[in-house]
Design a protein around this motif. Sequence first.
Motif, mmCIF file in Angstrom:
data_model
loop_
_atom_site.group_PDB
_atom_site.id
_atom_site.type_symbol
_atom_site.label_atom_id
_atom_site.label_comp_id
_atom_site.label_asym_id
_atom_site.label_seq_id
_atom_site.Cartn_x
_atom_site.Cartn_y
_atom_site.Cartn_z
ATOM 1 N N VAL A 70 0.855 -1.192 0.000
ATOM 2 C CA VAL A 70 0.000 0.000 0.000
ATOM 3 C C VAL A 70 0.886 1.236 0.000
ATOM 4 N N SER A 71 0.576 2.168 -0.899
ATOM 5 C CA SER A 71 1.234 3.476 -0.886
ATOM 6 C C SER A 71 0.240 4.513 -1.398
ATOM 7 N N PRO A 72 0.547 5.788 -1.225
ATOM 8 C CA PRO A 72 -0.369 6.823 -1.709
ATOM 9 C C PRO A 72 -0.281 7.086 -3.211
ATOM 10 N N ASP A 73 0.504 6.296 -3.938
ATOM 11 C CA ASP A 73 0.608 6.470 -5.385
ATOM 12 C C ASP A 73 -0.696 6.060 -6.072
ATOM 13 N N SER A 74 -0.857 6.498 -7.309
ATOM 14 C CA SER A 74 -2.065 6.228 -8.089
ATOM 15 C C SER A 74 -2.087 4.804 -8.649
ATOM 16 N N VAL A 75 -3.261 4.390 -9.121
ATOM 17 C CA VAL A 75 -3.406 3.093 -9.782
ATOM 18 C C VAL A 75 -2.435 3.006 -10.960
ATOM 19 N N ALA A 76 -2.362 4.071 -11.759
ATOM 20 C CA ALA A 76 -1.475 4.085 -12.934
ATOM 21 C C ALA A 76 -0.008 3.937 -12.528
ATOM 22 N N THR A 95 -4.625 6.877 -2.423
ATOM 23 C CA THR A 95 -4.375 8.293 -2.710
ATOM 24 C C THR A 95 -4.999 9.217 -1.668
ATOM 25 N N GLU A 96 -6.063 8.765 -1.008
ATOM 26 C CA GLU A 96 -6.711 9.577 0.038
ATOM 27 C C GLU A 96 -6.085 9.323 1.413
ATOM 28 N N LYS A 97 -5.156 8.378 1.476
ATOM 29 C CA LYS A 97 -4.420 8.031 2.701
ATOM 30 C C LYS A 97 -5.315 7.489 3.822
ATOM 31 N N GLU A 98 -6.454 6.934 3.458
ATOM 32 C CA GLU A 98 -7.382 6.396 4.464
ATOM 33 C C GLU A 98 -6.843 5.117 5.100
ATOM 34 N N ILE A 99 -6.295 4.210 4.276
ATOM 35 C CA ILE A 99 -5.754 2.956 4.812
ATOM 36 C C ILE A 99 -4.490 3.255 5.616
ATOM 37 N N LEU A 100 -3.643 4.116 5.063
ATOM 38 C CA LEU A 100 -2.413 4.516 5.766
ATOM 39 C C LEU A 100 -2.742 5.052 7.160
ATOM 40 N N ALA A 102 -5.559 4.566 8.944
ATOM 41 C CA ALA A 102 -6.189 3.527 9.768
ATOM 42 C C ALA A 102 -5.150 2.612 10.409
ATOM 43 N N TYR A 103 -4.038 2.409 9.705
ATOM 44 C CA TYR A 103 -2.978 1.533 10.207
ATOM 45 C C TYR A 103 -1.835 2.303 10.885
ATOM 46 N N GLY A 104 -1.997 3.603 11.053
ATOM 47 C CA GLY A 104 -0.964 4.393 11.720
ATOM 48 C C GLY A 104 0.307 4.523 10.915
ATOM 49 N N ALA A 105 0.209 4.332 9.602
ATOM 50 C CA ALA A 105 1.395 4.382 8.741
ATOM 51 C C ALA A 105 1.540 5.730 8.034
ATOM 52 N N TRP A 106 0.789 6.728 8.465
ATOM 53 C CA TRP A 106 0.904 8.090 7.946
ATOM 54 C C TRP A 106 1.178 8.981 9.146
ATOM 55 N N GLY A 107 2.272 9.721 9.097
ATOM 56 C CA GLY A 107 2.587 10.553 10.252
ATOM 57 C C GLY A 107 3.736 11.494 9.984
ATOM 58 N N GLU A 108 4.153 12.147 11.053
ATOM 59 C CA GLU A 108 5.210 13.143 10.935
ATOM 60 C C GLU A 108 6.563 12.459 10.754
ATOM 61 N N LYS A 109 7.300 12.961 9.791
ATOM 62 C CA LYS A 109 8.653 12.493 9.519
ATOM 63 C C LYS A 109 9.590 13.680 9.681
ATOM 64 N N ASN A 110 10.862 13.379 9.786
ATOM 65 C CA ASN A 110 11.849 14.428 9.985
ATOM 66 C C ASN A 110 13.073 14.098 9.136
ATOM 67 N N MET A 111 13.375 14.965 8.173
ATOM 68 C CA MET A 111 14.558 14.756 7.352
ATOM 69 C C MET A 111 15.365 16.040 7.321
ATOM 70 N N TYR A 112 16.603 15.932 7.724
ATOM 71 C CA TYR A 112 17.513 17.086 7.757
ATOM 72 C C TYR A 112 16.900 18.249 8.535
ATOM 73 N N GLY A 113 16.209 17.912 9.637
ATOM 74 C CA GLY A 113 15.624 18.940 10.492
ATOM 75 C C GLY A 113 14.292 19.485 10.001
ATOM 76 N N LYS A 114 13.863 19.054 8.829
ATOM 77 C CA LYS A 114 12.583 19.522 8.281
ATOM 78 C C LYS A 114 11.503 18.496 8.612
ATOM 79 N N LYS A 115 10.426 18.941 9.243
ATOM 80 C CA LYS A 115 9.316 18.044 9.582
ATOM 81 C C LYS A 115 8.260 18.117 8.496
ATOM 82 N N MET A 117 4.692 15.541 6.755
ATOM 83 C CA MET A 117 3.841 14.349 6.861
ATOM 84 C C MET A 117 4.171 13.398 5.712
ATOM 85 N N GLY A 118 4.227 12.112 6.030
ATOM 86 C CA GLY A 118 4.551 11.136 5.008
ATOM 87 C C GLY A 118 4.264 9.718 5.468
#
Length: 155
Positions: A70-76, A95-100, A102-115, A117-118
């Motif tokens: 599962v990812s937020p990418d499109s069917v195509a 794409t609507e991130k509903e499953i992500l 529901a499973y807690g797999a969508w949240g705040e990330k931090n890369m190079y000090g920049k926060k 959502m992903g």
Amino acid sequence: MALLKKGDIAPDFKGLNQNNESISLADFKGKKLILYFYPKDDTPGCTAESCNLSDNYDAWIAKGYEVVGVSPDSVASHKKFAEKYGLKFNLIADTEKEILQAYGAWGEKNMYGKKYMGVLRTTYVIGEDGVIEEVFEKVQTKDHTNQIIKSLDLG
């Protein structure tokens, strides 16, 4: 929503796969399921993880497991990704991130000090009864199959 944990009931889901077919958790009732969440089609880590699971797909089936990504990418995007690498299982376009969510797999990330959502790369192993048997938050993308096998003592 927080990550689900071992022993939790897996939330129901429904989405479209790379062939524009509807896929839901109910389709796997009575089967074991490896449900993995990944950030983006055709990126190095996601390709390594998906190919590792696909290369071992026949072994998963033999052990009684089905695999779904599962990812937020499109069917195509999923169709192109699956065809390019010969992936043998369903990829759900969330794409609507509903499953992500529901499973807690969508949240705040931090890369190079920049926060931002992903997608939080996570894998759930769900039993035939719909109960989560294992959760992987630190996924070894290049060797995820062995990581799961060792954790579940399937070797």
